[in-house]
Design a protein around this motif. Sequence first.
Motif, mmCIF file in Angstrom:
data_model
loop_
_atom_site.group_PDB
_atom_site.id
_atom_site.type_symbol
_atom_site.label_atom_id
_atom_site.label_comp_id
_atom_site.label_asym_id
_atom_site.label_seq_id
_atom_site.Cartn_x
_atom_site.Cartn_y
_atom_site.Cartn_z
ATOM 1 N N ASP A 240 52.449 29.319 36.287
ATOM 2 C CA ASP A 240 52.407 28.322 37.353
ATOM 3 C C ASP A 240 51.789 28.875 38.626
ATOM 4 O O ASP A 240 51.352 28.107 39.499
ATOM 5 N N ASP A 241 51.751 30.208 38.757
ATOM 6 C CA ASP A 241 51.280 30.836 39.990
ATOM 7 C C ASP A 241 49.862 31.361 39.920
ATOM 8 O O ASP A 241 49.192 31.478 40.945
ATOM 9 N N HIS A 242 49.386 31.704 38.735
ATOM 10 C CA HIS A 242 48.019 32.215 38.656
ATOM 11 C C HIS A 242 47.478 32.119 37.237
ATOM 12 O O HIS A 242 48.237 32.040 36.271
ATOM 13 N N ALA A 243 46.153 32.134 37.154
ATOM 14 C CA ALA A 243 45.446 32.208 35.875
ATOM 15 C C ALA A 243 44.390 33.299 35.996
ATOM 16 O O ALA A 243 43.729 33.415 37.040
ATOM 17 N N VAL A 244 44.230 34.106 34.955
ATOM 18 C CA VAL A 244 43.361 35.273 35.019
ATOM 19 C C VAL A 244 42.393 35.261 33.836
ATOM 20 O O VAL A 244 42.803 35.099 32.680
ATOM 21 N N LEU A 245 41.106 35.433 34.134
ATOM 22 C CA LEU A 245 40.077 35.536 33.108
ATOM 23 C C LEU A 245 39.278 36.814 33.318
ATOM 24 O O LEU A 245 39.226 37.360 34.421
ATOM 25 N N ARG A 246 38.618 37.270 32.222
ATOM 26 C CA ARG A 246 37.705 38.402 32.322
ATOM 27 C C ARG A 246 36.672 38.298 31.212
ATOM 28 O O ARG A 246 36.919 37.693 30.164
ATOM 29 N N SER A 247 35.534 38.914 31.428
ATOM 30 C CA SER A 247 34.481 38.918 30.417
ATOM 31 C C SER A 247 35.034 39.346 29.061
ATOM 32 O O SER A 247 35.851 40.270 28.970
ATOM 33 N N THR A 248 34.576 38.706 27.995
ATOM 34 C CA THR A 248 34.996 39.083 26.648
ATOM 35 C C THR A 248 34.555 40.500 26.299
ATOM 36 O O THR A 248 35.096 41.102 25.375
#
Length: 247
Positions: free
Chosen positions: A164-172
Motif C-alpha cells: 500500500d505504501d510503495h511499488a518497486v521495479l527494476r530492469s529484468t
Amino acid sequence: MALRPVQVNIKALDDSLVGRFWAEALGWGVSSEGPGVTNVEPGAGFVWPDPVAVCIDVVTVPEPKAASKNRVHLDLATTSAAHQAELVARLRALGATPADVGQGDVLFQVLADPEGNEFCVLEPREIYRDTGPIAVVVVDCVDPRVMARFWGEALDWSLHEVTDDHAVLRSTAGVGPYLEFLRTPGVKTVPDRVHLDLLPYPGDDQKVEAARLRALGATDLDLGQGDVPWMCLADPEGHEFCILGTS
C-alpha cells in the motif's frame, strides 16, 4: 511489445548549468544533441541505450520551477557513511543546497540542485550496491498499487515489490537503478519538472506502443510540443512521460 526507461528528463532555465551539475554529481560526461539540450550519461564504454544506466537529459524551458516539491526525484547511492558525507560535501560545493521536504529525522540527506530540483543522498544500503550512482528514480503517487499495475504492464522491467505504501521495479537484466512509486500526501497540481523518457525496442512501433498504454489508462498530453518525434502521455495519476522514436 514493451518499453524501457532510458533517461530522466529535467526541465531547466539553464540546461548547461544543471547538466554540468549532474555530470559532476554522478561522475558522468556531458554532450549535446542540439541547442537547449544537455545530455548526461556514463563515459567510455557506455553505449545508449543500456539498462545499466538511466541517463539524464536536461532541456531548457522558459518557466522556473514552481514552489512545490517535484513529484519525481532521484536518490543517489553511497557505499559507506564516509562516502555519504563526502558526496554531500562535494555536492554542496557544486551548488547544491539543503532542502526540507518534511523528511524529519532521517539517515539520508535531502538536497536540491542549482535550480531547486530535490534529490536524496542515501545512507549506504546493501540493496543499492550494484545500481551505479543513481540508486532509485522515485515517483510520488497516491496509490502505488495502481501505479504498479500500469507501469508493470507498460515497461519490460520486473515488479519486485508492491504494498500500500510503495511499488518497486527494476530492469529484468538486474542492473541499473530501481524505479519506485512512493505513496505521499497530496496530489499532483502542476506539470512535472522531471519525467521519464521511454524507448521502444527496435522493430516495435511507437504509435502501437502509445495505443497499448492508452488501453492501460494513459492519456494523451499536449504541452505545446508541436511536431516532434516523441509522443507525450500521462499515466493514470497524471505523471507526464514521453515515448521516444526509435530512429
